[in-house]
Write a protein that holds these residues in place. Structure first.
Motif, PDB file in Angstrom:
ATOM      1  N   GLU A 114       3.227   4.015  10.602  1.00 40.39           N
ATOM      2  CA  GLU A 114       4.115   4.820  11.437  1.00 40.39           C
ATOM      3  C   GLU A 114       4.677   4.000  12.599  1.00 40.39           C
ATOM      4  O   GLU A 114       5.869   4.091  12.923  1.00 40.39           O
ATOM      5  CB  GLU A 114       3.361   6.048  11.954  1.00 40.39           C
ATOM      6  N   LEU A 115       3.838   3.183  13.226  1.00 39.01           N
ATOM      7  CA  LEU A 115       4.302   2.326  14.321  1.00 39.01           C
ATOM      8  C   LEU A 115       5.296   1.279  13.815  1.00 39.01           C
ATOM      9  O   LEU A 115       6.279   0.965  14.502  1.00 39.01           O
ATOM     10  CB  LEU A 115       3.104   1.641  14.981  1.00 39.01           C
ATOM     11  N   ALA A 116       5.045   0.749  12.620  1.00 42.08           N
ATOM     12  CA  ALA A 116       5.950  -0.261  12.068  1.00 42.08           C
ATOM     13  C   ALA A 116       7.345   0.315  11.834  1.00 42.08           C
ATOM     14  O   ALA A 116       8.361  -0.328  12.134  1.00 42.08           O
ATOM     15  CB  ALA A 116       5.379  -0.814  10.765  1.00 42.08           C
ATOM     16  N   VAL A 117       7.390   1.529  11.290  1.00 40.47           N
ATOM     17  CA  VAL A 117       8.694   2.153  11.040  1.00 40.47           C
ATOM     18  C   VAL A 117       9.398   2.465  12.357  1.00 40.47           C
ATOM     19  O   VAL A 117      10.611   2.260  12.483  1.00 40.47           O
ATOM     20  CB  VAL A 117       8.524   3.417  10.166  1.00 40.47           C
ATOM     21  N   LYS A 118       8.654   2.931  13.352  1.00 42.45           N
ATOM     22  CA  LYS A 118       9.257   3.172  14.663  1.00 42.45           C
ATOM     23  C   LYS A 118       9.835   1.894  15.251  1.00 42.45           C
ATOM     24  O   LYS A 118      10.819   1.921  15.997  1.00 42.45           O
ATOM     25  CB  LYS A 118       8.212   3.750  15.620  1.00 42.45           C
ATOM     26  N   ALA A 119       9.238   0.753  14.905  1.00 41.38           N
ATOM     27  CA  ALA A 119       9.715  -0.541  15.409  1.00 41.38           C
ATOM     28  C   ALA A 119      10.898  -1.078  14.611  1.00 41.38           C
ATOM     29  O   ALA A 119      11.436  -2.121  14.948  1.00 41.38           O
ATOM     30  CB  ALA A 119       8.581  -1.557  15.397  1.00 41.38           C
ATOM     31  N   GLY A 120      11.294  -0.381  13.536  1.00 44.78           N
ATOM     32  CA  GLY A 120      12.487  -0.775  12.792  1.00 44.78           C
ATOM     33  C   GLY A 120      12.288  -1.163  11.344  1.00 44.78           C
ATOM     34  O   GLY A 120      13.234  -1.564  10.676  1.00 44.78           O
TER      35      GLY A 120
ATOM     36  N   VAL B  43       0.625   6.571   1.592  1.00 46.40           N
ATOM     37  CA  VAL B  43       1.951   6.674   0.983  1.00 46.40           C
ATOM     38  C   VAL B  43       2.706   7.862   1.572  1.00 46.40           C
ATOM     39  O   VAL B  43       3.887   7.749   1.941  1.00 46.40           O
ATOM     40  CB  VAL B  43       1.847   6.801  -0.550  1.00 46.40           C
ATOM     41  N   SER B  44       2.056   9.007   1.677  1.00 41.89           N
ATOM     42  CA  SER B  44       2.698  10.202   2.237  1.00 41.89           C
ATOM     43  C   SER B  44       3.136   9.972   3.679  1.00 41.89           C
ATOM     44  O   SER B  44       4.221  10.411   4.085  1.00 41.89           O
ATOM     45  CB  SER B  44       1.742  11.399   2.170  1.00 41.89           C
ATOM     46  N   ALA B  45       2.305   9.282   4.444  1.00 43.33           N
ATOM     47  CA  ALA B  45       2.656   8.993   5.838  1.00 43.33           C
ATOM     48  C   ALA B  45       3.898   8.123   5.918  1.00 43.33           C
ATOM     49  O   ALA B  45       4.787   8.354   6.747  1.00 43.33           O
ATOM     50  CB  ALA B  45       1.480   8.318   6.543  1.00 43.33           C
ATOM     51  N   VAL B  46       3.977   7.118   5.048  1.00 44.20           N
ATOM     52  CA  VAL B  46       5.163   6.251   5.026  1.00 44.20           C
ATOM     53  C   VAL B  46       6.394   7.057   4.645  1.00 44.20           C
ATOM     54  O   VAL B  46       7.452   6.951   5.283  1.00 44.20           O
ATOM     55  CB  VAL B  46       4.965   5.078   4.042  1.00 44.20           C
ATOM     56  N   LYS B  47       6.267   7.893   3.623  1.00 45.40           N
ATOM     57  CA  LYS B  47       7.417   8.663   3.148  1.00 45.40           C
ATOM     58  C   LYS B  47       7.907   9.648   4.215  1.00 45.40           C
ATOM     59  O   LYS B  47       9.110   9.890   4.330  1.00 45.40           O
ATOM     60  CB  LYS B  47       7.052   9.403   1.872  1.00 45.40           C
ATOM     61  N   ARG B  48       6.983  10.199   4.996  1.00 42.70           N
ATOM     62  CA  ARG B  48       7.378  11.139   6.057  1.00 42.70           C
ATOM     63  C   ARG B  48       8.244  10.465   7.112  1.00 42.70           C
ATOM     64  O   ARG B  48       9.074  11.115   7.759  1.00 42.70           O
ATOM     65  CB  ARG B  48       6.139  11.738   6.737  1.00 42.70           C
ATOM     66  N   THR B  49       8.073   9.162   7.294  1.00 43.27           N
ATOM     67  CA  THR B  49       8.873   8.441   8.286  1.00 43.27           C
ATOM     68  C   THR B  49      10.288   8.171   7.795  1.00 43.27           C
ATOM     69  O   THR B  49      11.153   7.784   8.578  1.00 43.27           O
ATOM     70  CB  THR B  49       8.234   7.081   8.633  1.00 43.27           C
ATOM     71  N   GLY B  50      10.523   8.325   6.488  1.00 39.92           N
ATOM     72  CA  GLY B  50      11.826   8.018   5.913  1.00 39.92           C
ATOM     73  C   GLY B  50      11.931   6.614   5.347  1.00 39.92           C
ATOM     74  O   GLY B  50      12.965   6.239   4.787  1.00 39.92           O
ATOM     75  N   ALA B  51      10.864   5.820   5.476  1.00 45.16           N
ATOM     76  CA  ALA B  51      10.873   4.462   4.930  1.00 45.16           C
ATOM     77  C   ALA B  51      10.558   4.492   3.439  1.00 45.16           C
ATOM     78  O   ALA B  51      10.013   5.471   2.912  1.00 45.16           O
ATOM     79  CB  ALA B  51       9.857   3.589   5.652  1.00 45.16           C
ATOM     80  N   TYR B  52      10.895   3.414   2.758  1.00 42.66           N
ATOM     81  CA  TYR B  52      10.508   3.228   1.360  1.00 42.66           C
ATOM     82  C   TYR B  52       9.105   2.627   1.307  1.00 42.66           C
ATOM     83  O   TYR B  52       8.702   1.893   2.207  1.00 42.66           O
ATOM     84  CB  TYR B  52      11.481   2.286   0.645  1.00 42.66           C
ATOM     85  N   CYS B  53       8.385   2.919   0.235  1.00 37.93           N
ATOM     86  CA  CYS B  53       7.012   2.441   0.085  1.00 37.93           C
ATOM     87  C   CYS B  53       6.839   1.760  -1.266  1.00 37.93           C
ATOM     88  O   CYS B  53       7.055   2.382  -2.317  1.00 37.93           O
ATOM     89  CB  CYS B  53       6.038   3.610   0.206  1.00 37.93           C
ATOM     90  N   ILE B  54       6.479   0.477  -1.237  1.00 39.57           N
ATOM     91  CA  ILE B  54       6.234  -0.303  -2.448  1.00 39.57           C
ATOM     92  C   ILE B  54       4.758  -0.647  -2.517  1.00 39.57           C
ATOM     93  O   ILE B  54       4.157  -1.049  -1.526  1.00 39.57           O
ATOM     94  CB  ILE B  54       7.079  -1.594  -2.460  1.00 39.57           C
ATOM     95  N   LYS B  55       4.175  -0.482  -3.674  1.00 38.75           N
ATOM     96  CA  LYS B  55       2.768  -0.842  -3.886  1.00 38.75           C
ATOM     97  C   LYS B  55       2.688  -2.201  -4.557  1.00 38.75           C
ATOM     98  O   LYS B  55       3.185  -2.372  -5.673  1.00 38.75           O
ATOM     99  CB  LYS B  55       2.087   0.218  -4.770  1.00 38.75           C
ATOM    100  N   HIS B  56       2.060  -3.152  -3.888  1.00 40.77           N
ATOM    101  CA  HIS B  56       1.790  -4.469  -4.466  1.00 40.77           C
ATOM    102  C   HIS B  56       0.391  -4.474  -5.072  1.00 40.77           C
ATOM    103  O   HIS B  56      -0.561  -4.012  -4.454  1.00 40.77           O
ATOM    104  CB  HIS B  56       1.861  -5.550  -3.376  1.00 40.77           C
ATOM    105  N   THR B  57       0.284  -4.974  -6.277  1.00 36.30           N
ATOM    106  CA  THR B  57      -1.021  -5.307  -6.824  1.00 36.30           C
ATOM    107  C   THR B  57      -0.861  -6.333  -7.923  1.00 36.30           C
ATOM    108  O   THR B  57       0.105  -6.302  -8.680  1.00 36.30           O
ATOM    109  CB  THR B  57      -1.795  -4.080  -7.340  1.00 36.30           C
ATOM    110  N   ASP B  58      -1.800  -7.252  -7.982  1.00 37.52           N
ATOM    111  CA  ASP B  58      -1.865  -8.195  -9.092  1.00 37.52           C
ATOM    112  C   ASP B  58      -2.795  -7.613 -10.154  1.00 37.52           C
ATOM    113  O   ASP B  58      -3.375  -6.546  -9.985  1.00 37.52           O
ATOM    114  CB  ASP B  58      -2.434  -9.541  -8.617  1.00 37.52           C
ATOM    115  N   GLY B  59      -2.953  -8.350 -11.222  1.00 36.95           N
ATOM    116  CA  GLY B  59      -3.957  -8.003 -12.224  1.00 36.95           C
ATOM    117  C   GLY B  59      -3.526  -6.916 -13.196  1.00 36.95           C
ATOM    118  O   GLY B  59      -2.414  -6.403 -13.158  1.00 36.95           O
ATOM    119  N   ASN B  60      -4.458  -6.569 -14.072  1.00 42.06           N
ATOM    120  CA  ASN B  60      -4.222  -5.584 -15.124  1.00 42.06           C
ATOM    121  C   ASN B  60      -4.611  -4.203 -14.599  1.00 42.06           C
ATOM    122  O   ASN B  60      -5.784  -3.882 -14.453  1.00 42.06           O
ATOM    123  CB  ASN B  60      -5.063  -5.948 -16.355  1.00 42.06           C
ATOM    124  N   ILE B  61      -3.612  -3.374 -14.318  1.00 41.12           N
ATOM    125  CA  ILE B  61      -3.869  -2.051 -13.750  1.00 41.12           C
ATOM    126  C   ILE B  61      -3.561  -0.923 -14.736  1.00 41.12           C
ATOM    127  O   ILE B  61      -3.414   0.243 -14.325  1.00 41.12           O
ATOM    128  CB  ILE B  61      -3.072  -1.824 -12.448  1.00 41.12           C
TER     129      ILE B  61
END
Length: 201
Positions: free
Chosen positions: A41-47, A82-100
């Motif tokens: 939330e702080l990151a999105v407020k910062a731009g 994820v929900s918190a990020v989406k509430r700010t209006g920002a996009y949310c990408i999930k990074h992960t390596d490996g076999n998921i």
């Protein structure tokens, strides 16, 4: 939530707690989820416009924990972040390596906007991921080992393959299957970029 928990207590200790001390594992998950909700939330407020959640959930042959353990100890906090990020209006990408493959469905259902980079060497073929995830934006996934040790022509061919099987449908961010590490040969990185630019996709 997962990576932050293991950084705090150690990966072995965390995974053992999933079996022997559920209360401890849940307390650590709660603490790290709360921290990341506030941080994002702080990151999105910062731009910030896009938040990339960088927990790795798997190695090349499967996830670090069983699907039931993932669902109990990782998924609830992950969904909250994820929900918190989406509430700010920002996009949310999930990074992960490996076999998921065994945990990909709940990850996608969390509401993320993008997933990747995903490792081809771990069996995460992006064309197959596209079939499973629909129009979710995918990130990746030129193998970082190919970018580091392969020939530029081979990089160009793999890039063309990815462009025609994944990029052509849109919602794709071309990148390596991990990061652009110090070992990546500049000529190979340039071959990936130049191939994409020439394609017009």
């Amino acid at each position: 939530v997962f990576a932050a928990s293991w950084y705090l207590v150690g990966l072995e200790n965390l995974l053992v707690s999933y079996i022997e001390d559920h209360d401890f594992a849940l307390r650590v998950a709660r603490m790290t989820a709360d921290y990341h909700i506030e941080l994002c939330e702080l990151a999105v407020k910062a731009g910030v416009d896009v938040v990339i959640l960088t927990d790795d959930y798997a190695h090349k042959t499967g996830s670090f924990m069983s699907p039931p353990q993932f669902n109990e100890f990782v998924l609830p906090g992950f969904r909250e972040v994820v929900s918190a990020v989406k509430r700010t209006g920002a996009y949310c990408i999930k990074h992960t390596d490996g076999n998921i493959w065994e945990i990909i469905d709940p990850i996608v259902q969390s509401g993320i906007d993008g997933l990747g980079p995903l490792e081809p060497a771990a069996g995460m073929d992006l064309a197959e991921v596209r079939k499973r995830t629909g129009k979710l934006c995918l990130v990746g996934n030129i193998d970082v080992d190919l970018l580091s040790r392969g020939a530029a022509g081979d990089v160009a061919r793999k890039t063309e393959e990815l462009l025609t099987t994944v990029s052509v449908d849109g919602a794709h961010i071309l990148s390596s299957g991990n990061t652009i590490t110090a070992s990546v040969r500049p000529v190979n990185f340039k071959a990936m970029i130049d191939t994409a630019r020439r394609s017009g996709i």
